[in-house]
Structures are given as C-alpha cells and as structure tokens.
Design a protein around this motif. Structure first.
Motif, short mmCIF file in Angstrom:
data_model
loop_
_atom_site.label_atom_id
_atom_site.label_comp_id
_atom_site.label_asym_id
_atom_site.label_seq_id
_atom_site.Cartn_x
_atom_site.Cartn_y
_atom_site.Cartn_z
N LEU A 119 0.92 -1.03 -0.38
CA LEU A 119 0.51 -0.16 0.14
C LEU A 119 0.97 1.58 -0.03
CD1 LEU A 119 -3.17 -0.46 2.17
CD2 LEU A 119 -3.41 -0.11 -0.17
N GLN A 120 0.70 1.86 -0.57
CA GLN A 120 0.97 2.98 -0.91
C GLN A 120 0.89 4.47 -0.20
OE1 GLN A 120 4.19 3.81 -2.47
NE2 GLN A 120 4.12 1.45 -3.20
N SER A 121 1.64 5.32 0.42
CA SER A 121 0.85 6.62 1.28
C SER A 121 0.81 7.66 -0.25
CB SER A 121 2.16 7.58 2.15
OG SER A 121 2.14 6.29 2.93
N PRO A 122 -0.55 8.24 0.53
CA PRO A 122 -0.64 9.42 -1.24
C PRO A 122 0.58 10.88 -0.56
CG PRO A 122 -2.48 9.73 1.37
CD PRO A 122 -1.20 8.60 1.50
N LYS A 123 0.53 10.81 -1.85
CA LYS A 123 1.43 11.55 -2.11
C LYS A 123 1.44 13.28 -1.02
CE LYS A 123 3.17 10.63 -7.06
NZ LYS A 123 3.34 11.03 -8.34
N GLN A 124 2.48 14.10 -0.64
CA GLN A 124 2.53 14.48 0.03
C GLN A 124 3.24 15.87 -0.67
OE1 GLN A 124 3.23 15.13 4.03
NE2 GLN A 124 3.31 11.84 3.90
N GLU A 125 2.28 17.56 -0.72
CA GLU A 125 3.37 18.37 -1.29
C GLU A 125 4.00 18.84 0.11
OE1 GLU A 125 2.37 23.22 -2.27
OE2 GLU A 125 -0.04 21.14 -2.00
N LYS A 126 5.08 19.09 -0.38
CA LYS A 126 6.51 19.59 1.00
C LYS A 126 5.98 20.73 0.96
CE LYS A 126 9.53 15.92 0.90
NZ LYS A 126 11.72 15.99 0.75
N LYS A 127 5.67 21.35 2.31
CA LYS A 127 5.17 22.31 2.36
C LYS A 127 6.36 23.58 3.10
CE LYS A 127 0.58 22.86 2.55
NZ LYS A 127 -0.50 22.54 3.22
N LEU A 128 7.41 24.35 2.95
CA LEU A 128 8.21 24.96 3.14
C LEU A 128 8.05 24.98 4.79
CD1 LEU A 128 9.92 26.77 0.20
CD2 LEU A 128 10.24 24.55 1.53
N PRO A 129 8.21 25.66 5.80
CA PRO A 129 8.36 25.73 6.56
C PRO A 129 7.99 27.30 6.64
CG PRO A 129 10.90 24.89 6.96
CD PRO A 129 9.66 24.34 5.73
N ASN A 130 7.27 27.36 7.95
CA ASN A 130 7.23 29.20 8.06
C ASN A 130 8.47 29.62 8.65
OD1 ASN A 130 6.12 31.45 7.37
ND2 ASN A 130 5.04 31.42 9.50
N ILE A 131 9.21 30.66 7.97
CA ILE A 131 10.20 31.53 9.26
C ILE A 131 9.78 32.88 9.50
CG2 ILE A 131 12.47 29.85 8.25
CD1 ILE A 131 13.03 32.40 6.63
N LEU A 132 10.69 33.38 10.52
CA LEU A 132 10.18 34.66 10.72
C LEU A 132 12.10 35.49 10.42
CD1 LEU A 132 9.24 34.73 14.48
CD2 LEU A 132 8.04 34.76 12.55
N THR A 133 11.33 36.79 9.84
CA THR A 133 12.99 37.02 9.60
C THR A 133 13.29 38.22 11.06
OG1 THR A 133 11.66 39.78 9.74
CG2 THR A 133 11.95 38.58 7.63
N LEU A 134 14.57 38.37 10.80
CA LEU A 134 15.76 38.67 11.73
C LEU A 134 14.98 39.67 12.87
CD1 LEU A 134 19.19 38.62 10.74
CD2 LEU A 134 18.95 37.23 11.92
N LYS A 135 14.65 40.74 12.43
CA LYS A 135 14.17 42.11 12.70
C LYS A 135 11.95 40.89 13.66
CE LYS A 135 12.82 46.42 14.24
NZ LYS A 135 13.74 46.62 14.34
N GLU A 136 12.05 40.06 12.54
CA GLU A 136 10.57 39.54 13.11
C GLU A 136 10.64 39.18 15.41
OE1 GLU A 136 7.50 38.86 9.71
OE2 GLU A 136 8.87 37.62 10.14
#
Length: 294
Positions: A97-114
């Motif tokens: 059984l194959q797992s459903p394909k997942q869209e690789k989402k880039l993690p959310n990050i903060l700027t240095l200022k944030e």
C-alpha cells in the motif's frame, strides 16, 4: 483490537519512543479500531487490503490532510507488522500500500527583525518575564524542540562555557553552543528569579511554572501564543517557528549543512536540506526584484 495497548507498551519499552509519538500511534489506531468496529469486522485477522484502502478514502473524505493519512497508514502498518511477528495475524494487509503523495510545504520562518520583536515581548522587570525571555532566547539560540526545552534540567546548562546538553528521546546526547544574549537571560533567570517559582528545592527542572513544577508543552504553547498576539506579527508562529528560523538564519550566514544537522539533532541530512530550499527561494526572490533583466 485489544492488542493496541500491548503494541504501545512494546514501542515504549523496545523502541524508546517519546510520549508524543506514542500518543500519535495510540490516537491513529484507536480511530482505526472504531472504523473497523463500525464496519462489522469481527477480528483484526479479517481486515484486508481493501478495508484499509476504504479507511484511507474515508479519512480523505473527512478532509484529513495527506500527511495525516500517511501517518495513519504508517501507524497501521507498524501495528500489523507487530501482530504478525507475535503470531496474532496470519498476514499483513498493508503490504504494497502506498501513502498518498504529500506536497512538501516549506516551513514558516521569521525574519531577523521579527525574531527581535518577538523576543522583546516579555517584561523582564518581572520573574515571569525573565523566565519567558530566557526560554524564547534559548529556543532561538539553540534551535531545540519545545519537548527538549521543557526536559532541560539545571545540570544540562553550562553558562560559563556557553553550551547546553540536549538529548532527543533515547538517542545520544548532543552539545549545542548558545550565544551571549541567551546566556545573559539564562543567568539572570537562574540566579535571580527561578527560586521565586520553586516550591521544593529538589526540583531539577530548569524551567518551572507557578506551581514550582516542570513547565509542560501546553504551558509553553500558551506562553508563545500570548507573545505572538502581543507582537502583532502577521504570521502563524508556533514553538517550532523559532527552530526553523534558527536553521535558516545559520545557513544564510554561511553555516554548513552538516553542522546545522548536528545542532538540530536530525538523524538524516535530507531533513535538514529543506532549509536550503528556503534560502534558495529567498535568493531567487531577491534576484527577481533587484536585477534589471530578471
């Protein structure tokens, strides 16, 4: 399906998995158990590949994310492999059984200022504010997980040498350097304010709550949620956001991927490589905005 608890005990004793991972397995399998029961399967040995495919389709219809469905399938697969090994079933219905394909989402990050804005939110004129600022500074300085943060004991920090000792679940301990801002806030917290929380001098936890007990994940979630709201940053910020930001900012400033992998405690460098994608995408954005012929 009364074998679920035996499986969880096996994972805890033999695999040394964390409490959060065990909870995920337990939740996935209990939900699967309810589905099987509602669809009149009398025994786990009766469950076949078609039944599991139907269950995965059921999860999809309920709006579950591909990542959640993949995790559920992985839990079920591990469970049936366990049952097969101890002779409770004659076949593994998850084979091929194959797992459903997942869209690789880039993690959310903060700027240095944030990051600066978020870290400045605690009121360091109060013991609670100093504690919270020390936690936030340490998360960003060391890139550790929240589960690792709350597990830190007093003996795990060396402020004179500027490092912490951190273990991920049952794996080997790793030493992570921390910067001067984190050291200063930790020293202030430990020297001047931790005792105002402590009710019992034998408490070993570095970060404690108002009851003098080790801070929980839920407790920290409430803390960072309140400061996120106060900072008025228009991004979804979780405790993991500082970890992601730590990694990206290191790579942006020239840190090699292997060193970042070791500090994050990733067993596979491919997990760390996602942060290079963020850096590369930002570079492309800058190029497109700045180059006259882009």
């Amino acid at each position: 399906m009364n074998m679920i608890q035996d499986f969880i005990v096996y994972l805890e004793d033999e695999k040394g998995l964390s409490e959060n991972t065990l909870e995920s397995y337990n939740r996935d399998l209990r939900q699967f158990k309810e589905y099987i029961k509602e669809n009149d399967y009398d025994s786990i040995d009766q469950v076949n590949k078609t039944a599991i495919i139907t269950y995965l389709m059921y999860l999809q219809k309920k709006g579950r994310a591909a990542s959640t469905i993949s995790r559920s399938l992985a839990s079920i697969r591990s469970f049936y492999q366990f049952l097969l090994n101890i002779g409770k079933v004659s076949k593994d219905p998850t084979i091929n059984l194959q797992s459903p394909k997942q869209e690789k989402k880039l993690p959310n990050i903060l700027t240095l200022k944030e990051v600066e804005i978020l870290l400045e939110q605690p009121d360091i004129n109060s013991p609670k504010g100093v504690r919270d600022r020390a936690m936030l500074e340490l998360l960003y300085a060391a890139g550790i997980r929240v589960s690792e943060l709350i597990k830190l004991d007093m003996e795990d920090i060396n402020l004179d040498m500027g490092f912490i000792m951190c273990s991920r679940e049952s794996t080997n301990e790793r030493i992570i350097p921390i910067g001067k801002m984190a050291i200063e806030m930790l020293r202030d917290y430990v020297s001047n304010h931790r005792n105002s929380f402590i009710k019992n001098n034998i408490e070993s936890a570095l970060f404690v709550n108002y009851h003098g007990k080790r801070l929980t994940r839920q407790g920290f979630w409430k803390i960072i949620k309140s400061y996120t709201k106060k900072a008025n940053i228009n991004k979804k910020i979780t405790p993991h956001t500082l970890r992601h930001s730590f990694a990206v900012h290191l790579i942006q400033n020239g840190a090699d991927l292997k060193s970042v992998q070791e500090m994050l405690g990733h067993s596979d460098i491919s997990t760390t490589q996602i942060y290079t994608q963020i850096v590369e995408s930002k570079i492309k954005d800058v190029y497109k905005k700045a180059h006259p012929r882009a």
